[in-house]
Design an enzyme around this catalytic site. Structure first.
Site, PDB file in Angstrom:
ATOM      1  N   GLN A 104       0.858  -1.200   0.000  1.00 49.57           N
ATOM      2  CA  GLN A 104       0.000   0.000   0.000  1.00 49.57           C
ATOM      3  C   GLN A 104       0.886   1.239   0.000  1.00 49.57           C
ATOM      4  O   GLN A 104       0.386   2.352  -0.060  1.00 49.57           O
ATOM      5  CB  GLN A 104      -0.880   0.017   1.256  1.00 49.57           C
ATOM      6  CG  GLN A 104      -1.796  -1.188   1.367  1.00 49.57           C
ATOM      7  CD  GLN A 104      -2.338  -1.344   2.796  1.00 49.57           C
ATOM      8  OE1 GLN A 104      -3.351  -0.767   3.150  1.00 49.57           O
ATOM      9  NE2 GLN A 104      -1.665  -2.127   3.610  1.00 49.57           N
ATOM     10  N   ASN A 105       2.193   1.058   0.103  1.00 48.50           N
ATOM     11  CA  ASN A 105       3.099   2.197   0.227  1.00 48.50           C
ATOM     12  C   ASN A 105       3.396   2.814  -1.135  1.00 48.50           C
ATOM     13  O   ASN A 105       3.380   2.136  -2.158  1.00 48.50           O
ATOM     14  CB  ASN A 105       4.399   1.765   0.910  1.00 48.50           C
ATOM     15  CG  ASN A 105       4.141   1.286   2.326  1.00 48.50           C
ATOM     16  OD1 ASN A 105       3.068   1.509   2.853  1.00 48.50           O
ATOM     17  ND2 ASN A 105       5.111   0.620   2.916  1.00 48.50           N
ATOM     18  N   ILE A 106       3.721   4.100  -1.083  1.00 46.86           N
ATOM     19  CA  ILE A 106       3.924   4.853  -2.316  1.00 46.86           C
ATOM     20  C   ILE A 106       5.349   5.377  -2.388  1.00 46.86           C
ATOM     21  O   ILE A 106       5.670   6.227  -3.205  1.00 46.86           O
ATOM     22  CB  ILE A 106       2.911   6.033  -2.387  1.00 46.86           C
ATOM     23  CG1 ILE A 106       3.008   6.908  -1.120  1.00 46.86           C
ATOM     24  CG2 ILE A 106       1.497   5.506  -2.559  1.00 46.86           C
ATOM     25  CD1 ILE A 106       2.118   8.144  -1.156  1.00 46.86           C
ATOM     26  N   HIS A 122      -1.615   1.378  -4.147  1.00 46.30           N
ATOM     27  CA  HIS A 122      -1.987   2.792  -4.002  1.00 46.30           C
ATOM     28  C   HIS A 122      -1.118   3.709  -4.851  1.00 46.30           C
ATOM     29  O   HIS A 122      -1.029   4.901  -4.583  1.00 46.30           O
ATOM     30  CB  HIS A 122      -1.947   3.192  -2.515  1.00 46.30           C
ATOM     31  CG  HIS A 122      -3.011   2.529  -1.689  1.00 46.30           C
ATOM     32  ND1 HIS A 122      -3.012   2.504  -0.313  1.00 46.30           N
ATOM     33  CD2 HIS A 122      -4.145   1.875  -2.065  1.00 46.30           C
ATOM     34  CE1 HIS A 122      -4.090   1.850   0.123  1.00 46.30           C
ATOM     35  NE2 HIS A 122      -4.784   1.449  -0.920  1.00 46.30           N
ATOM     36  N   CYS A 133      -3.292  16.395 -20.372  1.00 52.91           N
ATOM     37  CA  CYS A 133      -2.850  15.631 -21.546  1.00 52.91           C
ATOM     38  C   CYS A 133      -2.279  14.271 -21.172  1.00 52.91           C
ATOM     39  O   CYS A 133      -1.979  13.460 -22.044  1.00 52.91           O
ATOM     40  CB  CYS A 133      -1.834  16.432 -22.382  1.00 52.91           C
ATOM     41  SG  CYS A 133      -0.198  16.559 -21.606  1.00 52.91           S
ATOM     42  N   SER A 195       0.768  -2.950   8.723  1.00 56.32           N
ATOM     43  CA  SER A 195      -0.457  -2.306   8.240  1.00 56.32           C
ATOM     44  C   SER A 195      -1.542  -2.386   9.312  1.00 56.32           C
ATOM     45  O   SER A 195      -1.723  -3.426   9.944  1.00 56.32           O
ATOM     46  CB  SER A 195      -0.974  -2.960   6.951  1.00 56.32           C
ATOM     47  OG  SER A 195      -2.189  -2.337   6.573  1.00 56.32           O
ATOM     48  N   SER A 196      -2.289  -1.280   9.460  1.00 60.36           N
ATOM     49  CA  SER A 196      -3.400  -1.270  10.423  1.00 60.36           C
ATOM     50  C   SER A 196      -4.579  -2.080   9.896  1.00 60.36           C
ATOM     51  O   SER A 196      -5.497  -2.399  10.653  1.00 60.36           O
ATOM     52  CB  SER A 196      -3.835   0.168  10.703  1.00 60.36           C
ATOM     53  OG  SER A 196      -4.262   0.778   9.501  1.00 60.36           O
ATOM     54  N   ALA A 238       9.054  -4.171  12.515  1.00 60.83           N
ATOM     55  CA  ALA A 238       9.305  -4.893  11.271  1.00 60.83           C
ATOM     56  C   ALA A 238      10.809  -5.015  10.986  1.00 60.83           C
ATOM     57  O   ALA A 238      11.279  -6.061  10.536  1.00 60.83           O
ATOM     58  CB  ALA A 238       8.623  -4.163  10.114  1.00 60.83           C
TER      59      ALA A 238
HETATM   60  P1  OAD Z   1      -1.349   2.881   8.991  1.00 59.88           P
HETATM   61  O1  OAD Z   1      -0.675   4.124   9.422  1.00 59.88           O
HETATM   62  O2  OAD Z   1      -2.835   2.867   9.034  1.00 59.88           O
HETATM   63  O3  OAD Z   1      -0.862   1.661   9.878  1.00 59.88           O
HETATM   64  C1  OAD Z   1       0.502   1.371  10.083  1.00 59.88           C
HETATM   65  C2  OAD Z   1       0.577   0.200  11.041  1.00 59.88           C
HETATM   66  O4  OAD Z   1       1.944  -0.136  11.205  1.00 59.88           O
HETATM   67  C3  OAD Z   1       0.019   0.493  12.426  1.00 59.88           C
HETATM   68  O5  OAD Z   1      -0.785  -0.609  12.857  1.00 59.88           O
HETATM   69  C4  OAD Z   1       1.267   0.639  13.296  1.00 59.88           C
HETATM   70  O6  OAD Z   1       1.055   0.204  14.632  1.00 59.88           O
HETATM   71  C5  OAD Z   1       2.228  -0.302  12.581  1.00 59.88           C
HETATM   72  N1  OAD Z   1       3.654   0.040  12.753  1.00 59.88           N
HETATM   73  C6  OAD Z   1       4.225   1.267  12.873  1.00 59.88           C
HETATM   74  N2  OAD Z   1       5.560   1.176  12.924  1.00 59.88           N
HETATM   75  C7  OAD Z   1       5.852  -0.143  12.841  1.00 59.88           C
HETATM   76  C8  OAD Z   1       7.071  -0.875  12.825  1.00 59.88           C
HETATM   77  N3  OAD Z   1       8.261  -0.277  12.899  1.00 59.88           N
HETATM   78  N4  OAD Z   1       6.994  -2.227  12.721  1.00 59.88           N
HETATM   79  C9  OAD Z   1       5.795  -2.848  12.659  1.00 59.88           C
HETATM   80  N5  OAD Z   1       4.615  -2.212  12.663  1.00 59.88           N
HETATM   81  C10 OAD Z   1       4.638  -0.872  12.737  1.00 59.88           C
HETATM   82  O7  OAD Z   1      -0.780   2.530   7.530  1.00 59.88           O
HETATM   83  P2  OAD Z   1      -1.415   1.569   6.404  1.00 59.88           P
HETATM   84  O8  OAD Z   1      -2.060   0.373   7.003  1.00 59.88           O
HETATM   85  O9  OAD Z   1      -0.366   1.367   5.396  1.00 59.88           O
HETATM   86  O10 OAD Z   1      -3.851   5.111   1.735  1.00 59.88           O
HETATM   87  O11 OAD Z   1      -2.535   2.507   5.814  1.00 59.88           O
HETATM   88  C11 OAD Z   1      -3.260   2.094   4.722  1.00 59.88           C
HETATM   89  C12 OAD Z   1      -3.603   3.263   3.834  1.00 59.88           C
HETATM   90  O12 OAD Z   1      -4.169   4.308   4.626  1.00 59.88           O
HETATM   91  C13 OAD Z   1      -2.406   3.945   3.197  1.00 59.88           C
HETATM   92  O13 OAD Z   1      -1.919   3.272   2.063  1.00 59.88           O
HETATM   93  C14 OAD Z   1      -2.948   5.286   2.844  1.00 59.88           C
HETATM   94  C15 OAD Z   1      -3.694   5.600   4.124  1.00 59.88           C
HETATM   95  O14 OAD Z   1      -4.766   6.428   4.018  1.00 59.88           O
HETATM   96  C16 OAD Z   1      -4.017   6.096   0.835  1.00 59.88           C
HETATM   97  O15 OAD Z   1      -3.498   7.184   0.963  1.00 59.88           O
HETATM   98  C17 OAD Z   1      -4.898   5.724  -0.312  1.00 59.88           C
END
Ligand code: OAD
Length: 252
Positions: A104-106, A122, A133, A195-196, A238
């Protein structure tokens, strides 16, 4: 509850058997210095996602997105380097254990670490295009246009440039979704990292994998809504857990 050593040993064995697909979120890049979206210090606690990440707002006032990109985001992109979690996934692929990373990372950090098959659900913050264009721009070109004016405009037709990310309110790229679903259906082990799992439709991936017979492992530093489905839950960073999963036993 199994002790961490027994849990890691079982998961290492499952990884070593191959057929692994990784599904990553912002937590995998946190140790590279890119804040996650949610939680303490997350992007969405500092910037309003309804303005910064929504397509209708971007089309109304693209300067809001671009000023944030100019002042905050691009610096993070330039400074961030892959961390041991990205490197471990690239290593798993090199060893033939990992089919692909669905992310999901960009930020492009999986590719920077050497991962070859990366499905960006994403989109990417390193590609840009003209809203009018469609001409495509690389990061350096978009930055050069941004130096000149806000919002940056197309050198060809004068249209406003947009980032190659998926905004809220937009469809996910169809090819990436098809490929991700296919991988999830065929995976023996889906490894979800950082990921959350609250953002749909991406968060369907673990459900698709699980209902297709894959085992599910979650590497995250906090609980997620998919915890009840998981075969393994490794609570930790991670960048510490992932190298451990690919570490080979020293010769006896
Ligand atoms: P989130 O910010 O929602 O979740 C990140 C998760 O990683 C959380 O559960 C943290 O507890 C966990 N975390 C943080 N640091 C960590 C580490 N060092 N090791 C392990 N876990 C860790 O991010 P995403 O789930 O990626 O979409 O969010 C999904 C989407 O929401 C994104 O792609 C973005 C956002 O809105 C768009 O912009 C379309």
């Amino acid at each position: 509850m199994k002790s961490n050593d027994i849990l890691m040993a079982g998961l290492k064995e499952a990884v070593a058997a191959g057929g692994v697909v990784a599904f990553t979120g912002a937590g995998v890049s946190a140790e590279s210095g890119i804040p996650t979206y949610r939680g303490t210090g997350g992007f969405w606690t500092q910037y309003d996602p309804d303005k910064y990440a929504a397509i209708d707002y971007f089309l109304t006032d693209p300067s809001y997105y671009w000023s944030f990109f100019r002042d905050v985001r691009r610096d993070l992109l330039h400074k961030a380097r892959p961390n041991p979690a990205h490197t471990a996934l690239a290593e798993m692929e090199r060893r033939g254990l990992l089919e692909a990373v669905i992310t999901q990372n960009i930020d492009g950090l999986h590719q920077a670490a050497g991962s070859r098959r990366v499905i960006e659900l994403h989109g990417s913050n390193r590609r840009f295009s003209c809203l009018d264009c469609g001409r495509e721009y690389a990061l350096a070109e978009a930055e050069a246009a941004l130096e000149k004016e806000l919002p940056p405009r197309c050198g060809e037709c004068g249209g406003v440039l947009r980032p190659g990310i998926v905004f809220f309110g937009e469809m996910l790229p169809a090819r990436a979704v098809d490929e991700a679903h296919d991988l999830a259906r065929r995976a023996r082990l889906l490894l979800v990292i950082g990921s959350s799992l609250v953002v749909y439709p991406a968060a369907q991936i673990p459900l698709i994998a699980k209902t297709s017979g894959a085992r599910l492992a979650l590497v995250n530093d906090e609980p997620t809504p998919a915890d009840d489905l998981a075969d393994w839950i490794v609570r930790g960073k991670a960048g510490e857990v992932m190298p451990e999963l690919v570490r080979e036993k020293p010769p006896a």
